[in-house]
Design an enzyme around this catalytic site. Structure first.
Site, PDB file in Angstrom:
ATOM      1  CG  HIS A 185      -1.891   1.015   1.391  1.00  0.00           C
ATOM      2  ND1 HIS A 185      -1.619   2.311   1.756  1.00  0.00           N
ATOM      3  CD2 HIS A 185      -3.229   0.962   1.194  1.00  0.00           C
ATOM      4  CE1 HIS A 185      -2.748   3.015   1.787  1.00  0.00           C
ATOM      5  NE2 HIS A 185      -3.736   2.217   1.447  1.00  0.00           N
ATOM      6  CG  ASP A 187       0.715  -2.148   6.190  1.00  0.00           C
ATOM      7  OD1 ASP A 187      -0.193  -2.276   7.033  1.00  0.00           O
ATOM      8  OD2 ASP A 187       0.568  -1.553   5.107  1.00  0.00           O
ATOM      9  CD  GLN A 240      -6.550  -4.787   4.296  1.00  0.00           C
ATOM     10  OE1 GLN A 240      -7.477  -5.501   4.671  1.00  0.00           O
ATOM     11  NE2 GLN A 240      -6.743  -3.565   3.813  1.00  0.00           N
ATOM     12  CE  LYS A 249      -7.227  -0.511   6.097  1.00  0.00           C
ATOM     13  NZ  LYS A 249      -7.934  -0.053   4.924  1.00  0.00           N
ATOM     14  CB  CYS A 307      -3.666   3.063  -1.771  1.00  0.00           C
ATOM     15  SG  CYS A 307      -4.999   4.218  -1.535  1.00  0.00           S
TER      16      CYS A 307
END
Ligand code: PMP
Length: 418
Positions: free
Chosen positions: A135, A212, A215, A238, A376
């Site tokens: 991303h 990261d 998700q 999220k 993104c």
């Protein structure tokens, strides 16, 4: 009629109908009474009643600023805010809540690492290593600080199926690399990266690794200790929490050595006009009034996810992924991008002869919310040579019946577009 009707209430021991009933928004309709089929969970997740009520209750009964006043309300608000830090730290198995900086999300977390950790250490000729599937929040902050120092960003390539070329990533961990960065789970392909293996390779070379987790945290059990990384960034909205919440977990010794990124109230020890001294982490990185109500809501989201059990959430979403993938493959001309062996319930696809935005617009008219665009992730789109994809991203509250609605809507759209 809700899209969950007609399917058995219990899937794999997971009572989807009961879970859905906790999300008021899932009951709404769009476009003249079409039941909403919300498949844009990688973008943001819907909020259960307990989160909405926790935020509401905070403003009705507890609203005060944190860590500033001695009055009862301020103490209660501070306890709630620090309670959220403790709950989040436990949720990702951080060794200590004091290693968790509360941020507005992943973007703020990666920028904090870029300006507070990386910038003071970067020298001309140094580099930062990332991957082609990231991303922009895990690309652009590194570019901005690299440009200031005459350093450069490198990116490891992918296999055509969307798996990271781990051997290449490891080969690129050369001595001038000052930070390595990788997504735990790709927001476009669903690829789950082998973070433990990558972290072990980084550790062997003395290169810190940032993961990261945007998700991953909403969809699987995450244990930062077991992963062996050095920084772990995630975002609250999220994971069924409010927008403007998230965190950065970092090893204590790294945080201790980082200068502040933002200056202001609550991050100081003493301020004189001649100069200031700063609070210990995590307060050092939390200047100004934080999103107190947001974190109260996020703590409620964590409790909700824990009550469902992250292991069972992950298992349920795998069932959905398998079902939806098989059904989508029946649609003529449909190509799925990303078929990693280890994959989360994110399905990017293209339909031959149809533009992703046109498809998403027609799906929307049938009540199906998917995202179309570059997500993104420009470098990933460049890797596949496409400007955009459609992405259906599932959550534990989605159903097989909703995947069926998606497929029926795609067949209808195809007839109009192709
Ligand atoms: N990384 C990944 C993998 C993401 O999916 C997202 C959100 N789409 C982000 C970073 C950025 O998160 P936020 O906008 O909440 O800071």
């Amino acid at each position: 009629m809700n899209a969950s009707a007609g399917t058995p209430a219990t899937h794999d021991g997971f009572d989807v109908a009961r879970v859905r009933a906790e999300f008021p928004l899932l009951a709404r309709t769009v476009h003249d009474g079409k039941p909403l089929v919300y498949l844009d969970n990688a973008n943001t997740a819907q909020k259960p009643r307990c989160v909405i009520e926790a935020v509401d209750r905070f403003y009705r009964e507890r609203n005060a600023n944190v860590a500033r006043a001695v009055h009862a309300l301020s103490e209660e608000a501070t306890d709630l805010y620090e309670g959220a830090r403790t709950a989040l730290a436990r949720f990702i198995n951080a060794p200590s809540a004091q290693e968790l900086v509360l941020t507005s999300g992943t973007t703020m977390a990666t920028n904090l690492v870029a300006y507070s950790y990386l910038l003071p250490r970067l020298e001309p000729g140094d580099s930062v290593l990332t991957t082609r599937m990231e991303h922009h929040a895990n690309i652009v902050p590194w570019q901005l600080v690299c440009e200031r120092r005459g350093a450069r960003l490198k990116a490891a390539a992918l296999e055509a199926n969307g798996e990271l070329r781990v051997d290449e990533f490891i080969a690129l961990l050369t001595p001038e690399v000052k930070l390595a960065c990788v997504a735990h789970v790709s927001n476009v392909l669903g690829t789950v990266n082998p973070v433990r293996e990558i972290a072990a390779a980084c550790r062997k070379r003395g290169i810190p690794l940032l993961v990261d987790g945007s998700q991953a945290v909403p969809h699987m059990p995450v244990d930062v200790r077991a992963l062996g990384c050095d920084f772990y960034a995630f975002t609250g909205h999220k994971m069924c929490g409010p927008t403007g919440t998230g965190g950065l977990w970092a090893r204590r010794e790294l945080l201790a050595d980082m200068p502040p990124f933002f200056g202001g109230g609550e991050m100081i020890r003493e301020v004189r006009i001649e100069g200031s001294t700063f609070a210990d982490p995590p307060a050092r990185f939390e200047a100004g009034t934080p999103n107190i109500a947001g974190f109260v809501g996020l703590a409620a989201a964590v409790a909700f996810l824990e009550s469902l059990d992250m292991q069972r959430i992950a298992a349920r979403e795998q069932v959905l992924l398998d079902y939806a993938t098989a059904r989508l493959q029946e649609v003529p001309g449909l190509r799925i991008l990303g078929s990693a062996a280890h994959k989360a319930a994110v399905i990017s696809f293209l339909v031959e002869g149809a533009h992703a935005h046109d498809l998403a617009t027609l799906l929307d008219l049938e009540g199906v919310a998917v995202r179309s665009g570059h997500h993104c992730a420009h470098p990933l789109m460049q890797f596949y040579g496409v400007p955009a994809t459609c992405r259906a991203s599932f959550s534990f509250y989605n159903t097989e019946a909703e995947a069926d609605v998606l497929v029926a809507a795609l067949r209808k759209a195809r007839k109009l577009l192709v």
